[in-house]
Scaffold this active site. Sequence first.
Site, PDB file in Angstrom:
ATOM      1  N   ARG A  84      52.460  78.469  10.590  1.00 50.97           N
ATOM      2  CA  ARG A  84      52.175  79.338   9.448  1.00 50.97           C
ATOM      3  C   ARG A  84      51.492  80.584   9.991  1.00 50.97           C
ATOM      4  O   ARG A  84      51.089  80.630  11.152  1.00 50.97           O
ATOM      5  CB  ARG A  84      51.257  78.643   8.455  1.00 50.97           C
ATOM      6  N   GLU A 139      47.575  79.638  19.562  1.00 46.61           N
ATOM      7  CA  GLU A 139      46.206  80.050  19.864  1.00 46.61           C
ATOM      8  C   GLU A 139      45.810  79.631  21.271  1.00 46.61           C
ATOM      9  O   GLU A 139      46.128  78.531  21.713  1.00 46.61           O
ATOM     10  CB  GLU A 139      45.233  79.425  18.867  1.00 46.61           C
TER      11      GLU A 139
END
Length: 187
Positions: A34, A16
């Site tokens: 994940r 991110e």
Amino acid sequence: MKAAQAVGYFNAGTVEFIFDTTNNQYYFMEMNTRLQVEHPVTELITGLDLVEWQLKVASGMTLPITDQKKVPLFGHAMEARVYAEDPDNNFLPGSGDIKVLRTPKEIDGQCRVDTGVRQGDVISTFYDPMISKLIVHAPDRNQAIKALYSALDDYKVVGLPTNIKFLKRVLLNKDFIDWNYDTSFIA
């Protein structure tokens, strides 16, 4: 990919970043080992099943696409999280019985509802009050906004407060429509 390689990670994951328009620069936030809950957005704009890919990698198989530049991209997808919460009371979580639950009609590649609850279930104070993720896909952002609004308009929950009206207000907000928002938008 380089971030995962740097730490020796081999499987599905998410890196991110946040983008600063003032400096026109990306800043690293975190890497999750994940799939993110927003992965259906990526699946709808690529046509790829990321959960299937994660299982393939975990079982030692190779992926059919390994070059990021070859990942297909088409259209625009948006996700809204439907919560049992009261936006007019500082987003206070709600709890109680779901007396009526009517979700929008799912259309393959256009409208998807990911949920683990059904009519008659109880939203408890002991767990996240998310009712579902509602994901839409359309040829462009403006059409995706309209599709998401329409899907939210078809969404009915009776028995506890939800954020559905709030989400619809966001979608109608001129600043949101015109991409004129940042992390202070909701405040």
